[in-house]
Design a protein around this motif. Structure first.
Motif, PDB file in Angstrom:
ATOM      1  N   MET A   1      -2.003   5.410   6.842  1.00 43.12           N
ATOM      2  CA  MET A   1      -3.190   4.522   6.657  1.00 43.12           C
ATOM      3  C   MET A   1      -2.827   4.473   5.090  1.00 43.12           C
ATOM      4  SD  MET A   1      -5.216   2.604   7.964  1.00 43.12           S
ATOM      5  CE  MET A   1      -6.853   1.775   8.021  1.00 43.12           C
ATOM      6  N   GLU A   2      -2.816   5.431   4.340  1.00 39.96           N
ATOM      7  CA  GLU A   2      -2.840   5.503   2.989  1.00 39.96           C
ATOM      8  C   GLU A   2      -1.861   4.774   2.576  1.00 39.96           C
ATOM      9  OE1 GLU A   2      -4.783   6.560  -0.596  1.00 39.96           O
ATOM     10  OE2 GLU A   2      -5.180   7.420   1.530  1.00 39.96           O
ATOM     11  N   ALA A   3      -0.526   4.496   3.234  1.00 40.97           N
ATOM     12  CA  ALA A   3       0.701   3.866   2.813  1.00 40.97           C
ATOM     13  C   ALA A   3       0.326   2.216   2.695  1.00 40.97           C
ATOM     14  CB  ALA A   3       1.873   4.139   3.664  1.00 40.97           C
ATOM     15  N   TYR A   4      -0.705   1.941   3.483  1.00 41.86           N
ATOM     16  CA  TYR A   4      -0.912   0.488   3.701  1.00 41.86           C
ATOM     17  C   TYR A   4      -2.097   0.191   2.645  1.00 41.86           C
ATOM     18  CZ  TYR A   4       1.705   0.208   7.906  1.00 41.86           C
ATOM     19  OH  TYR A   4       2.318   0.440   9.008  1.00 41.86           O
ATOM     20  N   ILE A   5      -2.946   1.169   2.462  1.00 40.89           N
ATOM     21  CA  ILE A   5      -3.961   0.892   1.406  1.00 40.89           C
ATOM     22  C   ILE A   5      -3.667   0.603   0.006  1.00 40.89           C
ATOM     23  CG2 ILE A   5      -6.178   1.826   0.458  1.00 40.89           C
ATOM     24  CD1 ILE A   5      -6.875   2.742   3.511  1.00 40.89           C
ATOM     25  N   ASP A   6      -2.345   1.764  -0.499  1.00 39.67           N
ATOM     26  CA  ASP A   6      -2.372   1.458  -2.024  1.00 39.67           C
ATOM     27  C   ASP A   6      -1.554   0.210  -2.192  1.00 39.67           C
ATOM     28  OD1 ASP A   6      -3.336   4.088  -2.464  1.00 39.67           O
ATOM     29  OD2 ASP A   6      -1.448   5.073  -2.021  1.00 39.67           O
ATOM     30  N   PRO A   7      -0.844  -0.476  -1.457  1.00 38.29           N
ATOM     31  CA  PRO A   7      -0.109  -1.663  -2.023  1.00 38.29           C
ATOM     32  C   PRO A   7      -1.043  -2.716  -2.084  1.00 38.29           C
ATOM     33  CG  PRO A   7       1.219  -0.380  -0.350  1.00 38.29           C
ATOM     34  CD  PRO A   7       0.075   0.106  -0.151  1.00 38.29           C
ATOM     35  N   VAL A   8      -1.893  -2.892  -1.113  1.00 39.53           N
ATOM     36  CA  VAL A   8      -3.128  -3.744  -0.912  1.00 39.53           C
ATOM     37  C   VAL A   8      -4.182  -3.848  -2.206  1.00 39.53           C
ATOM     38  CG1 VAL A   8      -4.992  -4.884   0.344  1.00 39.53           C
ATOM     39  CG2 VAL A   8      -2.829  -4.040   1.598  1.00 39.53           C
TER      40      VAL A   8
END
Length: 70
Positions: A1-8
């Motif tokens: 989930m963290e991999a999606y939140i950081d770029p957004v």
């Protein structure tokens, strides 16, 4: 989930953050123009209805406008 939140988060902060590509006043100006374009025709229609009501009531001086209860 963290991999999606950081770029957004990085993308959104580039648009709206303190070092944004588009300044905050430009966002506000754009949104104001959009919503004013939606609301302004309603203001003109309300003025036209009021003018028509006044015109009709001026023909019959004995009539009074009574607002409906809500």
């Amino acid at each position: 989930m963290e991999a999606y939140i950081d770029p957004v988060y990085a993308w959104v902060s580039a648009l709206v953050g303190p070092h944004a590509v588009i300044p905050g006043w430009a966002w506000l100006a754009g949104l104001t123009m959009i919503f004013w374009g939606v609301l302004a025709p309603g203001f003109a229609a309300a003025r036209a209805r009021e003018a028509e009501r006044e015109r009709m009531l001026s023909r019959h001086p004995g009539l009074k406008y009574v607002a409906p209860d809500r």
